[in-house]
Design a protein around this motif. Structure first.
Motif, PDB file in Angstrom:
ATOM      1  N   ILE A 125       0.840  -1.211   0.000  1.00 20.31           N
ATOM      2  CA  ILE A 125       0.000   0.000   0.000  1.00 20.31           C
ATOM      3  C   ILE A 125       0.875   1.262   0.000  1.00 20.31           C
ATOM      4  CG2 ILE A 125      -1.803   1.267   1.251  1.00 20.31           C
ATOM      5  CD1 ILE A 125      -2.709  -1.580   2.278  1.00 20.31           C
ATOM      6  N   ALA A 126       2.058   1.157   0.617  1.00 19.02           N
ATOM      7  CA  ALA A 126       2.976   2.308   0.573  1.00 19.02           C
ATOM      8  C   ALA A 126       3.362   2.618  -0.877  1.00 19.02           C
ATOM      9  CB  ALA A 126       4.211   2.017   1.418  1.00 19.02           C
ATOM     10  N   LEU A 127       3.466   1.569  -1.711  1.00 18.34           N
ATOM     11  CA  LEU A 127       3.807   1.761  -3.132  1.00 18.34           C
ATOM     12  C   LEU A 127       2.588   2.169  -3.957  1.00 18.34           C
ATOM     13  CD1 LEU A 127       6.078  -1.152  -4.449  1.00 18.34           C
ATOM     14  CD2 LEU A 127       6.479   1.297  -4.675  1.00 18.34           C
ATOM     15  N   TYR A 128       1.433   1.602  -3.596  1.00 16.65           N
ATOM     16  CA  TYR A 128       0.203   1.829  -4.383  1.00 16.65           C
ATOM     17  C   TYR A 128      -0.905   2.300  -3.435  1.00 16.65           C
ATOM     18  CZ  TYR A 128       2.886  -1.245  -7.441  1.00 16.65           C
ATOM     19  OH  TYR A 128       3.881  -1.803  -8.189  1.00 16.65           O
ATOM     20  N   PRO A 129      -0.923   3.575  -3.111  1.00 17.23           N
ATOM     21  CA  PRO A 129      -1.806   4.073  -2.038  1.00 17.23           C
ATOM     22  C   PRO A 129      -3.300   3.866  -2.270  1.00 17.23           C
ATOM     23  CG  PRO A 129      -0.166   5.717  -2.656  1.00 17.23           C
ATOM     24  CD  PRO A 129      -0.053   4.630  -3.660  1.00 17.23           C
ATOM     25  N   ASP A 130      -3.709   3.666  -3.522  1.00 22.80           N
ATOM     26  CA  ASP A 130      -5.148   3.469  -3.753  1.00 22.80           C
ATOM     27  C   ASP A 130      -5.582   2.031  -3.512  1.00 22.80           C
ATOM     28  OD1 ASP A 130      -5.489   6.065  -4.401  1.00 22.80           O
ATOM     29  OD2 ASP A 130      -5.157   5.748  -6.563  1.00 22.80           O
ATOM     30  N   SER A 131      -4.623   1.150  -3.305  1.00 25.72           N
ATOM     31  CA  SER A 131      -4.993  -0.272  -3.219  1.00 25.72           C
ATOM     32  C   SER A 131      -5.497  -0.634  -1.819  1.00 25.72           C
ATOM     33  CB  SER A 131      -3.805  -1.135  -3.623  1.00 25.72           C
ATOM     34  OG  SER A 131      -3.185  -1.663  -2.505  1.00 25.72           O
ATOM     35  N   LYS A 132      -6.267  -1.706  -1.771  1.00 22.44           N
ATOM     36  CA  LYS A 132      -6.668  -2.290  -0.484  1.00 22.44           C
ATOM     37  C   LYS A 132      -6.215  -3.739  -0.490  1.00 22.44           C
ATOM     38  CE  LYS A 132     -10.590   0.705   0.404  1.00 22.44           C
ATOM     39  NZ  LYS A 132     -11.913   0.843   1.007  1.00 22.44           N
ATOM     40  N   VAL A 133      -5.778  -4.215   0.672  1.00 18.83           N
ATOM     41  CA  VAL A 133      -5.293  -5.594   0.774  1.00 18.83           C
ATOM     42  C   VAL A 133      -6.123  -6.332   1.820  1.00 18.83           C
ATOM     43  CG1 VAL A 133      -3.316  -7.077   1.301  1.00 18.83           C
ATOM     44  CG2 VAL A 133      -2.944  -4.890   0.136  1.00 18.83           C
ATOM     45  N   PRO A 148      -1.542 -33.680  25.903  1.00 18.61           N
ATOM     46  CA  PRO A 148      -1.403 -32.459  26.725  1.00 18.61           C
ATOM     47  C   PRO A 148      -1.810 -31.198  25.971  1.00 18.61           C
ATOM     48  CG  PRO A 148       0.582 -33.813  26.874  1.00 18.61           C
ATOM     49  CD  PRO A 148      -0.280 -34.438  25.803  1.00 18.61           C
ATOM     50  N   GLY A 149      -1.672 -31.222  24.647  1.00 19.19           N
ATOM     51  CA  GLY A 149      -2.022 -30.040  23.856  1.00 19.19           C
ATOM     52  C   GLY A 149      -3.515 -29.890  23.632  1.00 19.19           C
ATOM     53  N   GLU A 150      -4.304 -30.925  23.953  1.00 17.26           N
ATOM     54  CA  GLU A 150      -5.737 -30.897  23.635  1.00 17.26           C
ATOM     55  C   GLU A 150      -6.439 -29.662  24.203  1.00 17.26           C
ATOM     56  OE1 GLU A 150      -8.094 -34.058  25.393  1.00 17.26           O
ATOM     57  OE2 GLU A 150      -9.463 -34.061  23.665  1.00 17.26           O
ATOM     58  N   VAL A 151      -6.068 -29.286  25.418  1.00 21.70           N
ATOM     59  CA  VAL A 151      -6.709 -28.128  26.077  1.00 21.70           C
ATOM     60  C   VAL A 151      -6.373 -26.816  25.356  1.00 21.70           C
ATOM     61  CG1 VAL A 151      -4.804 -27.902  27.733  1.00 21.70           C
ATOM     62  CG2 VAL A 151      -7.045 -27.020  28.335  1.00 21.70           C
ATOM     63  N   THR A 152      -5.374 -26.836  24.477  1.00 21.84           N
ATOM     64  CA  THR A 152      -4.985 -25.610  23.756  1.00 21.84           C
ATOM     65  C   THR A 152      -5.384 -25.665  22.271  1.00 21.84           C
ATOM     66  OG1 THR A 152      -2.720 -26.362  23.248  1.00 21.84           O
ATOM     67  CG2 THR A 152      -3.046 -25.265  25.335  1.00 21.84           C
ATOM     68  N   GLN A 153      -6.392 -26.476  21.946  1.00 25.68           N
ATOM     69  CA  GLN A 153      -6.903 -26.497  20.568  1.00 25.68           C
ATOM     70  C   GLN A 153      -7.900 -25.343  20.365  1.00 25.68           C
ATOM     71  OE1 GLN A 153      -6.704 -31.227  19.545  1.00 25.68           O
ATOM     72  NE2 GLN A 153      -8.531 -30.516  20.579  1.00 25.68           N
ATOM     73  N   GLY A 154      -8.514 -25.318  19.185  1.00 25.73           N
ATOM     74  CA  GLY A 154      -9.500 -24.286  18.860  1.00 25.73           C
ATOM     75  C   GLY A 154      -9.512 -24.071  17.361  1.00 25.73           C
ATOM     76  N   GLY A 155     -10.100 -22.977  16.921  1.00 27.51           N
ATOM     77  CA  GLY A 155     -10.101 -22.686  15.488  1.00 27.51           C
ATOM     78  C   GLY A 155     -10.971 -21.502  15.152  1.00 27.51           C
ATOM     79  N   GLY A 156     -10.675 -20.879  14.023  1.00 27.18           N
ATOM     80  CA  GLY A 156     -11.459 -19.725  13.585  1.00 27.18           C
ATOM     81  C   GLY A 156     -10.635 -18.879  12.640  1.00 27.18           C
ATOM     82  N   ALA A 157     -11.190 -17.732  12.295  1.00 28.77           N
ATOM     83  CA  ALA A 157     -10.539 -16.866  11.316  1.00 28.77           C
ATOM     84  C   ALA A 157     -10.703 -15.399  11.684  1.00 28.77           C
ATOM     85  CB  ALA A 157     -11.145 -17.098   9.933  1.00 28.77           C
ATOM     86  N   VAL A 158      -9.665 -14.632  11.369  1.00 31.28           N
ATOM     87  CA  VAL A 158      -9.751 -13.175  11.448  1.00 31.28           C
ATOM     88  C   VAL A 158      -9.449 -12.634  10.054  1.00 31.28           C
ATOM     89  CG1 VAL A 158      -8.786 -11.079  12.472  1.00 31.28           C
ATOM     90  CG2 VAL A 158      -9.073 -13.128  13.878  1.00 31.28           C
ATOM     91  N   ALA A 159     -10.269 -11.706   9.597  1.00 28.69           N
ATOM     92  CA  ALA A 159     -10.053 -11.071   8.291  1.00 28.69           C
ATOM     93  C   ALA A 159      -9.782  -9.589   8.525  1.00 28.69           C
ATOM     94  CB  ALA A 159     -11.295 -11.238   7.416  1.00 28.69           C
ATOM     95  N   MET A 160      -8.745  -9.079   7.868  1.00 28.80           N
ATOM     96  CA  MET A 160      -8.394  -7.669   8.064  1.00 28.80           C
ATOM     97  C   MET A 160      -8.260  -6.973   6.712  1.00 28.80           C
ATOM     98  SD  MET A 160      -5.648  -8.284  11.103  1.00 28.80           S
ATOM     99  CE  MET A 160      -5.158  -9.883  10.479  1.00 28.80           C
ATOM    100  N   LEU A 161      -8.885  -5.820   6.611  1.00 27.29           N
ATOM    101  CA  LEU A 161      -8.763  -5.031   5.388  1.00 27.29           C
ATOM    102  C   LEU A 161      -7.771  -3.908   5.661  1.00 27.29           C
ATOM    103  CD1 LEU A 161      -9.900  -4.698   2.500  1.00 27.29           C
ATOM    104  CD2 LEU A 161     -11.430  -2.963   3.451  1.00 27.29           C
ATOM    105  N   LEU A 162      -6.688  -3.882   4.891  1.00 32.93           N
ATOM    106  CA  LEU A 162      -5.664  -2.847   5.077  1.00 32.93           C
ATOM    107  C   LEU A 162      -5.756  -1.827   3.953  1.00 32.93           C
ATOM    108  CD1 LEU A 162      -4.396  -5.512   6.588  1.00 32.93           C
ATOM    109  CD2 LEU A 162      -2.462  -3.966   6.813  1.00 32.93           C
ATOM    110  N   SER A 163      -5.538  -0.577   4.325  1.00 35.35           N
ATOM    111  CA  SER A 163      -5.647   0.497   3.330  1.00 35.35           C
ATOM    112  C   SER A 163      -4.853   1.710   3.807  1.00 35.35           C
ATOM    113  CB  SER A 163      -7.123   0.898   3.158  1.00 35.35           C
ATOM    114  OG  SER A 163      -7.566   1.540   4.340  1.00 35.35           O
ATOM    115  N   ALA A 164      -4.753   2.704   2.935  1.00 38.21           N
ATOM    116  CA  ALA A 164      -4.231   4.007   3.367  1.00 38.21           C
ATOM    117  C   ALA A 164      -5.322   4.679   4.203  1.00 38.21           C
ATOM    118  CB  ALA A 164      -3.891   4.858   2.149  1.00 38.21           C
ATOM    119  N   ASN A 165      -4.915   5.551   5.089  1.00 32.69           N
ATOM    120  CA  ASN A 165      -5.834   6.294   5.979  1.00 32.69           C
ATOM    121  C   ASN A 165      -6.851   5.381   6.669  1.00 32.69           C
ATOM    122  OD1 ASN A 165      -4.606   8.726   5.151  1.00 32.69           O
ATOM    123  ND2 ASN A 165      -5.795   8.616   3.247  1.00 32.69           N
ATOM    124  N   PRO A 166      -6.351   4.371   7.393  1.00 36.34           N
ATOM    125  CA  PRO A 166      -7.250   3.395   8.018  1.00 36.34           C
ATOM    126  C   PRO A 166      -8.012   4.006   9.193  1.00 36.34           C
ATOM    127  CG  PRO A 166      -5.032   3.097   8.832  1.00 36.34           C
ATOM    128  CD  PRO A 166      -4.945   4.155   7.773  1.00 36.34           C
TER     129      PRO A 166
END
Ligand code: CAA
Length: 389
Positions: A125-133, A148-166
């Motif tokens: 985005i620093a190179l192409y300020p109009d773009s969104k990622v 032992p690791g069973e208690v530390t399982q899980g799952g899911g997703a985070v989606a992030m939109l990056l842009s200029a002037n966030p």
């Protein structure tokens, strides 16, 4: 130019287990799980969800039609890829109707992939300020039943939109990173479950945090008091606390960082580990719940991917936070989940795509996600958009 996270969305499955139930089933004291590990609930991912659908469902929460036209890069960080060749990003791009005039690809370095995506988006985005990622961070954390690791399982997703002037977070462009060839956690091609040297992995994590934090402070002439909060990759919430305790003292600022940390772990304690997404779910938790944080406050973010890559970087809150909107990304979803018994979880855990190939059709009648994995036909994954089918 300001570049950073403009929007952030989250998704996890319809099912969870309670850590007290799991402790009883495994013959452990519940306080080990609740206090010693710091987890209350754990997401259970059914066969109808994989990283593609989890991420598509998360991104669907935040993308407008204009965003979909403006996105010219889709980066997918995951260690739970769905194909050895084709990236999960291409599937999500297609499911969501994101412009084809985009670079779409996947990044892997255990739990670090999402952060690599963010740093790459910053440069782009620093190179192409109009773009969104669009940066996607999704995983299904599996260690195996009765491990032992069973208690530390899980799952899911985070989606992030990056842009200029966030609107949410401005990336400072200040970062310190460290990598070493370490066998603390890995997953050979033939396995659905990670292999982990658990206690060693927690030591390496803390060493990488200290190394990158000290390096960051030296590089940019900063101290702990420059940060209003620190957020961590949280494979289990006690892990972040252990790391935080290595740098704070018993003064007022240390107490402030501790109380911000308490807020930053709330969502993770109910979802469990989502590997690449864990740091960013913790960020979402902090921004939704820390009522004293304001525009201009600096946050430090520690990312860790076993194997191992660590990075400490900083960002500044952009606009005044709309906490209700942020909480709305997570809390209704968590509130509508169904609690499974441990035998039900064990059955679900053992189902999925046949590992020796073959066609399969899943029962999707219980999945409330918009995007669903319906099965596999002729070695092709079949994804469905329930709004269209
Ligand atoms: N009441 C309160 N606390 C109790 C308790 C009780 N009755 N019984 C035990 N505890 C405490 C212990 O004192 C211990 O606390 P401290 O760590 O503060 O000393 C804590 O509960 C855990 O106890 P154990 O160390 O005995 O637990 P364990 O041997 O079963 O393993 C683990 C814990 C190593 C985290 C294991 O769950 C594991 O291997 N998890 C997966 C690996 C992992 O997440 N590593 C993190 C770094 S790697 C990474 O971050 C990448 C990634 O995402 C995987």
């Amino acid at each position: 130019m300001n570049v950073g996270i403009d929007k952030i969305g989250f998704f996890t499955s319809d099912y969870y287990i309670d850590m007290v139930d799991l402790a009883h089933a495994r013959g452990d004291d519940p306080n080990k799980y609740l206090k010693g590990i710091g987890q209350q609930q754990q997401a259970v991912i059914p066969p109808t969800q994989d990283v593609v659908t989890l991420a598509a469902n998360a991104a669907d929460q935040i993308l407008s039609e204009d965003d979909k036209d403006a996105v010219d890069m889709v980066i997918f960080g995951t260690e739970t890829g769905v194909d050895n060749s084709k990236s999960a990003a291409i599937y999500v791009q297609s499911l969501l109707g994101i412009s084809n005039n985009a670079r779409s690809f996947e990044i892997k370095q255990a739990c670090y992939g999402g952060t690599a995506g963010i740093q790459m988006a910053l440069d782009h985005i620093a190179l192409y300020p109009d773009s969104k990622v669009l940066v996607l961070a999704a995983d299904v954390a599996r260690y195996g039943l009765k491990t032992p690791g069973e208690v530390t399982q899980g799952g899911g997703a985070v989606a992030m939109l990056l842009s200029a002037n966030p609107h949410l977070l401005r990336l400072d462009g200040q970062s310190a990173f460290h990598s070493e060839n370490i066998m603390d956690f890995w997953r050979p091609f033939y396995k659905r479950e990670a292999i982990v040297d658990g206690h060693y992995s927690t030591d390496v994590y803390i060493n990488f945090f200290k190394t990158t934090f000290e390096d960051y402070c030296e590089k940019y002439q900063r101290t702990l008091t420059d940060f209003s909060a620190l957020v961590f990759h949280i494979p289990f919430t006690k892990m972040g606390l252990k790391a935080l305790r290595t740098v704070i003292s018993d003064d007022a600022h240390g107490q402030k960082l501790l109380s911000e940390f308490e807020l930053s772990k709330q969502y993770n304690a109910q979802v469990g580990n989502l590997y690449t997404g864990s740091l960013y779910l913790s960020l979402l938790s902090l921004l939704a719940k820390a009522t004293d944080l304001k525009a201009g406050d600096r946050i430090g973010l520690f990312s860790y991917g076993s194997g191992a890559q660590g990075e400490f970087y900083s960002a500044t809150i952009a606009d005044e936070l709309d906490r209700d909107a942020l909480a709305n990304q997570v809390e209704p979803r968590l509130a509508q989940r169904t609690k499974l018994t441990i035998p039900e979880y064990e059955t679900l855990y053992s189902t999925g795509l046949p590992t020796d190939g073959g066609n399969v059709t899943f029962d999707k009648s219980h999945d409330t996600g918009r995007f669903i994995l319906a099965g596999r036909q002729d070695d092709k994954l079949v994804y469905e958009d329930t709004k269209k089918s």
